[in-house]
Design an enzyme around this catalytic site. Structure first.
Site, PDB file in Angstrom:
ATOM      1  N   TYR A 164       0.847  -1.193   0.000  1.00 53.30           N
ATOM      2  CA  TYR A 164       0.000   0.000   0.000  1.00 53.30           C
ATOM      3  C   TYR A 164       0.879   1.237   0.000  1.00 53.30           C
ATOM      4  O   TYR A 164       1.892   1.287   0.697  1.00 53.30           O
ATOM      5  CB  TYR A 164      -0.905   0.031   1.232  1.00 53.30           C
ATOM      6  CG  TYR A 164      -2.006  -0.996   1.237  1.00 53.30           C
ATOM      7  CD1 TYR A 164      -3.257  -0.698   0.707  1.00 53.30           C
ATOM      8  CD2 TYR A 164      -1.803  -2.264   1.778  1.00 53.30           C
ATOM      9  CE1 TYR A 164      -4.278  -1.641   0.719  1.00 53.30           C
ATOM     10  CE2 TYR A 164      -2.817  -3.209   1.786  1.00 53.30           C
ATOM     11  CZ  TYR A 164      -4.044  -2.885   1.255  1.00 53.30           C
ATOM     12  OH  TYR A 164      -5.057  -3.813   1.264  1.00 53.30           O
ATOM     13  N   HIS A 172      -6.353   1.553  -2.485  1.00 51.44           N
ATOM     14  CA  HIS A 172      -6.135   0.128  -2.691  1.00 51.44           C
ATOM     15  C   HIS A 172      -4.643  -0.151  -2.799  1.00 51.44           C
ATOM     16  O   HIS A 172      -3.840   0.743  -3.050  1.00 51.44           O
ATOM     17  CB  HIS A 172      -6.836  -0.337  -3.970  1.00 51.44           C
ATOM     18  CG  HIS A 172      -8.330  -0.244  -3.916  1.00 51.44           C
ATOM     19  ND1 HIS A 172      -9.109  -1.187  -3.288  1.00 51.44           N
ATOM     20  CD2 HIS A 172      -9.187   0.688  -4.413  1.00 51.44           C
ATOM     21  CE1 HIS A 172     -10.382  -0.851  -3.395  1.00 51.44           C
ATOM     22  NE2 HIS A 172     -10.462   0.284  -4.075  1.00 51.44           N
ATOM     23  N   LYS A 211      -3.589  -4.897 -10.147  1.00 52.15           N
ATOM     24  CA  LYS A 211      -2.336  -4.782  -9.415  1.00 52.15           C
ATOM     25  C   LYS A 211      -1.198  -5.272 -10.295  1.00 52.15           C
ATOM     26  O   LYS A 211      -1.417  -5.972 -11.286  1.00 52.15           O
ATOM     27  CB  LYS A 211      -2.376  -5.605  -8.118  1.00 52.15           C
ATOM     28  CG  LYS A 211      -3.529  -5.257  -7.191  1.00 52.15           C
ATOM     29  CD  LYS A 211      -3.447  -6.045  -5.906  1.00 52.15           C
ATOM     30  CE  LYS A 211      -4.741  -5.920  -5.106  1.00 52.15           C
ATOM     31  NZ  LYS A 211      -5.125  -4.529  -4.833  1.00 52.15           N
TER      32      LYS A 211
END
Length: 256
Positions: A164, A172, A211
């Site tokens: 993070y 997120h 991601k």
């Protein structure tokens, strides 16, 4: 490691609070006491310490009426230190606990409530015997903390960590991290070394949840002895961002 410009902030109203650095600075002035059970460190902390741990993103708060795994922590003879309304229970992974012990100095640990306090060297040896991959996982944890990222367990994505940029209430996570220990062949007793089939599946999953996947390759200096806590500075890591190769997509990018 590249810095992502399009940080994905959460749409809900962002919570205001301390930065992780500010919270860690304030934690250094207090002392927490924990106990080693169930391959983790459990501690009862006051509300102020819980507030600092929340914004430092260290440990996990255990809520509820002491059901599930938390009720195994306290035996009948431990009733005197069982949680009260004035305390909050926190569970720290071995890596998180040793970070507080070794780097911040705000946590002291006992093997059990009847034992004396453990030194940082005792904690290191005990944690290393508890989990064979502790040394490498801690080096990875410290590596990203030092660079300003906030690592959390990445089990839900099949990785060791997710990273993070800020507190999870504000954004997120940006990256999933697989820790690759030194050497061409994985040690037989390391259960966290990924297989390539797992890597491919993890890379696809990371892409589906917006991601990026990072391999953190660890390197050790010659003569590095894991039995000594002084070996930690001799283990370094470098990141490699892994992208899925999609033939159609990359062919279009080549000709455009």
């Amino acid at each position: 490691m590249e810095q992502r410009q399009n940080t994905r902030f959460k749409r809900k109203r962002q919570r205001s609070g301390l930065t992780a650095a500010q919270a860690m600075e304030q934690l250094a002035s207090i002392t927490l006491e924990g106990c080693l059970k169930l391959n983790a460190i459990w501690a009862e902390v006051d509300p102020h310490a819980a507030y600092l741990l929340q914004w430092a993103l260290i440990g996990r708060r255990i809520d509820g009426d002491w059901i599930g795994e938390a009720d195994y922590v306290y035996d009948v003879e431990d009733a005197a230190v069982a949680p009260t309304e004035a305390t909050v229970t926190y569970r720290f992974s071995l890596e998180e606990a040793f970070y507080l012990v070794h780097e911040s100095g705000c946590l002291v640990v006992r093997q059990s409530l009847q034992d004396s306090l453990m030194t940082p060297e005792d904690c290191y040896e005990s944690f290393r015997q508890t989990h064979t991959g502790f040394v490498h996982l801690y080096v990875a944890f410290h590596h990203f903390r030092r660079k300003g990222w906030l690592p959390r367990a990445g089990l839900q994505y099949g990785t060791q960590y997710v990273l993070y940029r800020q507190h999870p209430s504000q954004c997120h996570s940006d990256y999933c991290v697989l820790v690759i220990p030194p050497g061409e062949q994985p040690p037989k007793d390391d259960d966290y070394f990924p297989k390539w089939t797992d890597v491919l599946a993890t890379g696809r999953l990371a892409a589906q949840v917006a991601k990026k996947l990072i391999f953190l390759y660890l390197q050790e200096q010659p003569g590095c002895d894991h039995s000594d806590v002084a070996c930690l500075p001799a283990i370094t890591g470098h990141e490699v961002i892994v992208h899925r190769w999609v033939p159609q997509q990359h062919r279009d990018q080549r000709w455009n």
